[in-house]
Design an enzyme around this catalytic site. Structure first.
Site, PDB file in Angstrom:
ATOM      1  N   GLU A   1      45.156  33.530 -15.699  1.00  0.00           N
ATOM      2  CA  GLU A   1      44.277  34.342 -15.865  1.00  0.00           C
ATOM      3  C   GLU A   1      44.837  35.989 -16.390  1.00  0.00           C
ATOM      4  O   GLU A   1      45.594  36.213 -15.051  1.00  0.00           O
ATOM      5  CB  GLU A   1      42.562  34.417 -15.305  1.00  0.00           C
ATOM      6  CG  GLU A   1      41.693  34.170 -15.568  1.00  0.00           C
ATOM      7  CD  GLU A   1      41.422  35.184 -17.128  1.00  0.00           C
ATOM      8  OE1 GLU A   1      41.894  35.466 -17.624  1.00  0.00           O
ATOM      9  OE2 GLU A   1      40.012  35.074 -17.621  1.00  0.00           O
ATOM     10  N   ASP A   2      44.364  36.955 -16.970  1.00  0.00           N
ATOM     11  CA  ASP A   2      45.478  37.897 -17.364  1.00  0.00           C
ATOM     12  C   ASP A   2      44.804  38.734 -15.973  1.00  0.00           C
ATOM     13  O   ASP A   2      45.625  39.437 -15.697  1.00  0.00           O
ATOM     14  CB  ASP A   2      44.949  38.577 -18.970  1.00  0.00           C
ATOM     15  CG  ASP A   2      43.550  38.053 -19.234  1.00  0.00           C
ATOM     16  OD1 ASP A   2      42.687  37.832 -18.298  1.00  0.00           O
ATOM     17  OD2 ASP A   2      43.402  38.950 -20.550  1.00  0.00           O
TER      18      ASP A   2
ATOM     19  N   ASP B   1      37.380  40.505 -13.861  1.00  0.00           N
ATOM     20  CA  ASP B   1      37.145  42.063 -13.905  1.00  0.00           C
ATOM     21  C   ASP B   1      35.562  41.617 -13.236  1.00  0.00           C
ATOM     22  O   ASP B   1      35.766  42.280 -12.144  1.00  0.00           O
ATOM     23  CB  ASP B   1      37.063  42.001 -15.440  1.00  0.00           C
ATOM     24  CG  ASP B   1      35.852  43.915 -16.038  1.00  0.00           C
ATOM     25  OD1 ASP B   1      36.165  44.635 -14.592  1.00  0.00           O
ATOM     26  OD2 ASP B   1      35.754  43.998 -17.054  1.00  0.00           O
TER      27      ASP B   1
ATOM     28  N   PHE C   1      40.442  50.464 -17.969  1.00  0.00           N
ATOM     29  CA  PHE C   1      39.779  49.791 -18.943  1.00  0.00           C
ATOM     30  C   PHE C   1      41.868  49.865 -19.378  1.00  0.00           C
ATOM     31  O   PHE C   1      42.765  50.598 -19.332  1.00  0.00           O
ATOM     32  CB  PHE C   1      39.600  49.891 -20.182  1.00  0.00           C
ATOM     33  CG  PHE C   1      40.068  49.026 -21.458  1.00  0.00           C
ATOM     34  CD1 PHE C   1      38.932  47.670 -20.936  1.00  0.00           C
ATOM     35  CD2 PHE C   1      40.437  49.138 -22.323  1.00  0.00           C
ATOM     36  CE1 PHE C   1      38.971  46.988 -22.171  1.00  0.00           C
ATOM     37  CE2 PHE C   1      40.457  48.157 -22.940  1.00  0.00           C
ATOM     38  CZ  PHE C   1      40.039  46.575 -23.338  1.00  0.00           C
TER      39      PHE C   1
ATOM     40  N   ARG D   1      48.154  44.061 -27.006  1.00  0.00           N
ATOM     41  CA  ARG D   1      49.286  42.645 -26.235  1.00  0.00           C
ATOM     42  C   ARG D   1      50.700  42.364 -26.049  1.00  0.00           C
ATOM     43  O   ARG D   1      51.132  42.201 -25.349  1.00  0.00           O
ATOM     44  CB  ARG D   1      48.889  41.415 -27.063  1.00  0.00           C
ATOM     45  CG  ARG D   1      47.025  41.702 -27.062  1.00  0.00           C
ATOM     46  CD  ARG D   1      46.019  39.972 -27.553  1.00  0.00           C
ATOM     47  NE  ARG D   1      45.190  39.757 -27.946  1.00  0.00           N
ATOM     48  CZ  ARG D   1      44.650  39.439 -26.763  1.00  0.00           C
ATOM     49  NH1 ARG D   1      44.147  39.224 -25.878  1.00  0.00           N
ATOM     50  NH2 ARG D   1      42.949  39.511 -27.308  1.00  0.00           N
TER      51      ARG D   1
HETATM   52  P1  IMP Z   1      35.337  39.225 -16.962  1.00  0.00           P
HETATM   53  O1  IMP Z   1      34.751  38.185 -17.327  1.00  0.00           O
HETATM   54  O2  IMP Z   1      35.028  40.472 -16.395  1.00  0.00           O
HETATM   55  O3  IMP Z   1      35.517  39.116 -15.171  1.00  0.00           O
HETATM   56  O4  IMP Z   1      36.383  39.476 -17.754  1.00  0.00           O
HETATM   57  C1  IMP Z   1      37.809  38.963 -18.046  1.00  0.00           C
HETATM   58  C2  IMP Z   1      38.375  39.027 -19.132  1.00  0.00           C
HETATM   59  O5  IMP Z   1      38.204  40.142 -19.747  1.00  0.00           O
HETATM   60  C3  IMP Z   1      39.563  38.952 -18.637  1.00  0.00           C
HETATM   61  O6  IMP Z   1      40.050  37.515 -19.510  1.00  0.00           O
HETATM   62  C4  IMP Z   1      40.065  39.888 -20.297  1.00  0.00           C
HETATM   63  O7  IMP Z   1      40.357  39.047 -21.707  1.00  0.00           O
HETATM   64  C5  IMP Z   1      38.915  41.084 -20.846  1.00  0.00           C
HETATM   65  N1  IMP Z   1      39.086  42.080 -20.179  1.00  0.00           N
HETATM   66  C6  IMP Z   1      38.448  42.659 -18.681  1.00  0.00           C
HETATM   67  N2  IMP Z   1      38.896  43.849 -18.350  1.00  0.00           N
HETATM   68  C7  IMP Z   1      40.122  44.243 -19.238  1.00  0.00           C
HETATM   69  C8  IMP Z   1      40.440  45.304 -19.089  1.00  0.00           C
HETATM   70  O8  IMP Z   1      40.496  46.412 -18.583  1.00  0.00           O
HETATM   71  N3  IMP Z   1      41.721  45.212 -20.451  1.00  0.00           N
HETATM   72  C9  IMP Z   1      41.600  44.050 -21.211  1.00  0.00           C
HETATM   73  N4  IMP Z   1      40.324  42.978 -21.193  1.00  0.00           N
HETATM   74  C10 IMP Z   1      39.870  42.868 -19.872  1.00  0.00           C
END
Ligand code: IMP
Length: 172
Positions: free
Chosen positions: A95-96, A99, A148, A161
């Site tokens: 995963e990247d 959040d 962010f 990206r």
């Molecule tokens: P989560 O489901 O809230 O954990 O969000 C996960 C996904 O939201 C990540 O895989 C990203 O694609 C996107 N995301 C969350 N935070 C950021 C950020 O700071 N920048 C860009 N994309 C984000």
């Protein structure tokens, strides 16, 4: 829009080599399936896979939880599923960023129904202050503040990206 560097390309690559060595050690020679969660993990996935010494199979999934902009809708959909059967296999989800943890927890729940031998997670970034759903990350690159970020795969409305570093987007 200006981007302030938070993690340089060199810092990221150094950490990836450490994570790859940890993964190699834990695998003990077993061939894993590395699962990229598109699109954000594209560079991390590719660099991590190439930094590993263990042979690995590569596969791709795509979820959608953000529909542009900076806030989550909380809805997780599978847009592209795996090609490889993961039953009985060692799987590492790449995963990247974690959040709220929503995307990853849904994904892990889904993949565990397919009975892999083991299911682990490698994530480049985590925002502990934003976490709402507890998820275990076995190989974590960096904890960052609740800001962010863009670059190194991460986007804002599909832009940024291709930056080789991770940075903070300034609203100006
Ligand atoms: P989560 O489901 O809230 O954990 O969000 C996960 C996904 O939201 C990540 O895989 C990203 O694609 C996107 N995301 C969350 N935070 C950021 C950020 O700071 N920048 C860009 N994309 C984000």
């Amino acid at each position: 829009m200006p981007v302030d560097v938070m993690l340089s390309a060199e810092t990221i690559q150094t950490r990836i080599r450490e994570l790859a060595a940890d993964i190699d050690r834990d695998l003990g020679g077993e061939v894993p399936i590395l699962v990229a969660v598109l699109k954000g993990s594209v560079h991390f996935f590719s660099d991590l896979a190439r930094a590993m010494e263990t042979d690995a199979e590569l596969d791709f999934m795509q979820t959608s939880s953000y529909h542009g902009g900076k806030s989550s809708t909380g809805v997780v959909q599978i847009r592209k599923d795996l090609d490889i059967n993961i039953e009985g296999r060692v799987v590492i989800v790449v995963e990247d960023i974690v959040d709220t943890g929503t995307t990853l927890s849904h994904l892990l729940e889904l993949l565990s129904t397919r009975h892999p031998k083991s299911l682990r997670v490698a994530a480049l970034l985590s925002k502990p202050e934003a976490l709402k759903v507890e998820v275990q990350v076995d190989y974590l690159g960096f904890d960052i503040k609740n800001e962010f970020v863009v670059g190194y795969g991460l986007d804002y409305d599909e832009r940024f990206r291709n930056l080789p570093y991770v940075g903070i987007l300034r609203d100006e």
